[in-house]
Design a protein around this motif. Structure first.
Motif, short mmCIF file in Angstrom:
data_model
loop_
_atom_site.label_atom_id
_atom_site.label_comp_id
_atom_site.label_asym_id
_atom_site.label_seq_id
_atom_site.Cartn_x
_atom_site.Cartn_y
_atom_site.Cartn_z
N LEU A 361 0.82 -1.21 0.00
CA LEU A 361 0.00 0.00 0.00
C LEU A 361 0.86 1.26 0.00
O LEU A 361 0.46 2.28 -0.56
CB LEU A 361 -0.94 -0.01 1.21
CG LEU A 361 -2.02 -1.09 1.20
CD1 LEU A 361 -3.00 -0.88 2.35
CD2 LEU A 361 -2.78 -1.12 -0.12
N MET A 362 2.02 1.22 0.63
CA MET A 362 2.92 2.36 0.58
C MET A 362 3.41 2.62 -0.85
O MET A 362 3.62 3.76 -1.26
CB MET A 362 4.12 2.13 1.51
CG MET A 362 3.79 2.24 2.99
SD MET A 362 5.23 1.84 4.00
CE MET A 362 4.54 2.05 5.64
N GLU A 363 3.59 1.56 -1.62
CA GLU A 363 4.00 1.69 -3.01
C GLU A 363 2.89 2.31 -3.84
O GLU A 363 3.14 3.00 -4.84
CB GLU A 363 4.38 0.31 -3.56
CG GLU A 363 4.82 0.30 -5.00
CD GLU A 363 6.15 1.02 -5.23
OE1 GLU A 363 6.45 1.33 -6.40
OE2 GLU A 363 6.87 1.26 -4.25
N ILE A 364 1.63 2.10 -3.44
CA ILE A 364 0.49 2.62 -4.17
C ILE A 364 0.26 4.10 -3.89
O ILE A 364 -0.32 4.82 -4.71
CB ILE A 364 -0.77 1.80 -3.81
CG1 ILE A 364 -0.62 0.36 -4.32
CG2 ILE A 364 -2.04 2.42 -4.35
CD1 ILE A 364 -1.65 -0.58 -3.76
N CYS A 365 0.71 4.57 -2.71
CA CYS A 365 0.52 5.98 -2.35
C CYS A 365 1.12 6.90 -3.42
O CYS A 365 2.07 6.52 -4.11
CB CYS A 365 1.17 6.27 -1.00
SG CYS A 365 0.37 5.48 0.41
N LEU A 439 -2.83 -3.94 -8.25
CA LEU A 439 -2.82 -2.62 -7.62
C LEU A 439 -1.47 -1.92 -7.84
O LEU A 439 -1.41 -0.73 -8.14
CB LEU A 439 -3.09 -2.75 -6.12
CG LEU A 439 -4.51 -3.18 -5.71
CD1 LEU A 439 -4.58 -3.37 -4.19
CD2 LEU A 439 -5.54 -2.16 -6.16
N ILE A 440 -0.38 -2.69 -7.69
CA ILE A 440 0.95 -2.12 -7.90
C ILE A 440 1.11 -1.68 -9.36
O ILE A 440 1.62 -0.60 -9.65
CB ILE A 440 2.03 -3.15 -7.52
CG1 ILE A 440 1.95 -3.47 -6.02
CG2 ILE A 440 3.42 -2.63 -7.86
CD1 ILE A 440 2.82 -4.65 -5.60
N ALA A 441 0.65 -2.55 -10.28
CA ALA A 441 0.77 -2.23 -11.71
C ALA A 441 -0.01 -0.97 -12.06
O ALA A 441 0.48 -0.11 -12.82
CB ALA A 441 0.29 -3.42 -12.54
N ARG A 444 1.79 2.17 -10.76
CA ARG A 444 2.98 2.49 -11.55
C ARG A 444 2.61 2.98 -12.94
O ARG A 444 3.30 3.84 -13.51
CB ARG A 444 3.90 1.27 -11.61
CG ARG A 444 4.60 1.02 -10.27
CD ARG A 444 5.50 -0.17 -10.29
NE ARG A 444 6.26 -0.24 -9.04
CZ ARG A 444 6.99 -1.29 -8.68
NH1 ARG A 444 7.07 -2.35 -9.48
NH2 ARG A 444 7.64 -1.28 -7.54
N ALA A 445 1.54 2.45 -13.49
CA ALA A 445 1.10 2.92 -14.81
C ALA A 445 0.71 4.39 -14.74
O ALA A 445 0.98 5.16 -15.67
CB ALA A 445 -0.08 2.07 -15.29
#
Length: 469
Positions: A361-365, A439-441, A444-445
């Motif tokens: 979730l931190m990566e999604i922020c 979610l990560i993809a 990043r997109a």
């Protein structure tokens, strides 16, 4: 008056007296204390000073209750060490057992005490130092506050509460679960042992039936459940197996309904309440799920599992807010989800589950929370230590997979994906991991970055889950 014994002790009107050099004195009822000694680590990295707990909390409370405290290290006796210990456990009218840290010696002594004494055993534990083991989680323990230095955090109030519990114990008819649950114990006749033997065989058969039913899906588990009869009459192991079988096939409504049919002590256990929260959330009752878990944290303190499920509730609400275009609300919910997962990981750093979810979730922020990168090696170490002990399962490999994707390590991600696909037990497992990778993809997109190889792993997981051909 019953007269003077050889040890110069006599009894009158329920009170005991002893002869001393200054005459007779009232002998208080003995209260034996079962607890660790010195400083011992508890969950969350807290060092508990048990000598301070005894000296400033437990011992004064026992005296306030009109009892005589007795701890194993206060009176040395010759001969085999177990003999005086057994005598105290058996003969002392009262006992206090401190279950903090789940000390093996304390639990052994508590088991003996419950087997020989019907009542007057009071359980205490330090609040916020992890969950009690399943076998004692349903018993009525008294929490006490712990300061940052491992000594009593609120000695006056906790001492008063413990003294009150000890006074109330005088009127308790039964508090031993052995005497409560085993009819006519200890006078168990041969016929009852034969019934027990038959029930063990029956329970093993039911567990085998449920294992087969899970492979057949919801209808298979429902079919087995229909033949079980009254849930109150089943042993706890079978009920829990049925409960988790419903979870395995995604029968959330059945899980919720089963809790209402369980015996109250079993329904109140941490594990059942945690899984009830999970089922309520999956069934669309997020508000009730949050209340169940918040109440559990208030009563038993935070744990990695409880906080992890609470994080999942906030995560699902965040996704719903994103879907509905509520961007401001979504940002707030994402922060709450990260905080819940972090709380869970900080409660027990050995449990990688809340840690990896916090990192994802931190990566999604937007922008990504830099704390996530700092946590990657810590969470990776936690899961690898578990795997080194020979306890690896699907989630261990899936955790390493997510960490590798967040860290953009293709080789490590593909190796972990291979191990995860081979370790799948239930279809929802790879589907959950694929959802996290998506979610990560997506995040990043939005930032103009694409990882095509990660999309390939996501497709393999969905195929393994039966969601994608």
């Amino acid at each position: 008056m019953t007269g003077l014994s050889a040890k110069a002790v006599w009894q009158d009107a329920g009170r005991r007296f002893a002869l001393t050099g200054k005459g007779y004195r009232i002998m208080r009822p003995l209260c034996f204390v079962l607890m660790p000694f010195g400083r011992k680590p508890a969950a969350g990295g807290v060092m508990v000073d048990f000598d301070a707990i005894y000296g400033t909390l437990i011992r004064p409370a026992i005296i306030d209750a009109g009892l005589e405290p007795l701890r194993a290290d206060e009176e040395m006796a010759g001969g085999i060490i177990h003999k005086p210990m057994f005598e105290r456990l058996i003969l002392c009218e009262y006992a206090v057992a401190d279950l903090t840290t789940a000390n093996a010696n304390v639990f052994y002594e508590l088991g003996l005490r419950h087997a020989v004494r019907r009542a007057a055993t009071v359980l205490v534990f330090a609040d916020g130092t992890g969950q009690l083991p399943f076998d004692v989680a349903s018993l009525r323990g008294l929490p006490y506050s712990l300061g940052a230095d491992g000594t009593p955090g609120a000695p006056d109030g906790d001492r008063k509460a413990l003294a009150g519990r000890l006074r109330a114990a005088r009127n308790e008819r039964t508090d031993s679960p052995v005497f409560q649950l085993v009819e006519d114990f200890p006078d168990v006749q041969r016929q009852k042992t034969d019934v027990f033997r038959d029930r063990v065989r029956y329970s093993n058969r039911v567990k085998q039936d449920l294992a087969r039913a899970r492979k057949a899906g919801v209808d298979g588990v429902r079919s087995v459940a229909a033949g079980l009869g009254d849930i109150d009459e089943l042993e706890s192991g079978v009920v829990v197996d049925l409960f988790l079988s419903y979870r395995a096939v995604g029968a959330w409504d059945e899980m919720i309904a089963l809790v209402d049919r369980m015996a109250p002590p079993l329904a109140a256990t941490v594990m059942v309440q945690e899984q009830l929260g999970l089922a309520l959330n999956r069934a669309g009752h997020g508000d009730r799920a949050e209340r169940v878990l918040a109440d559990l944290i208030d009563r038993r303190g935070p744990s990695s599992e409880t906080c992890g499920i609470l994080g999942r509730i906030y995560k699902d609400r965040w996704r719903q807010a994103v879907w509905e275009g509520e961007s401001v609300l979504a940002r707030g919910l994402l922060k709450k989800a990260v905080r819940a997962y972090l709380d869970g990981f900080e409660t027990d750093w050995r449990d990688a589950y809340p840690g990896v979810n916090a990192i994802t979730l931190m990566e999604i922020c937007d922008p990504p929370d830099p704390r996530g990168r700092q946590l990657i090696p810590i969470v990776a170490y936690a899961v690898k230590r578990r795997m080194d002990r020979g306890h690896s399962d699907y989630w261990d490999h899936a955790t390493l997979l997510e960490l590798a994707v967040v860290g953009r390590d293709r080789a490590a991600a593909e190796a972990a994906a291979a191990d995860a696909l081979a370790a799948v037990r239930e279809p929802w497992e790879p589907e959950t991991t694929a959802s996290n990778l998506a979610l990560i993809a997506d995040a990043r997109a939005r930032r103009g970055e694409a990882l095509g190889w990660a999309a390939g792993i996501e497709s393999l997981l969905l195929k393994r889950a039966g969601v994608q051909d």
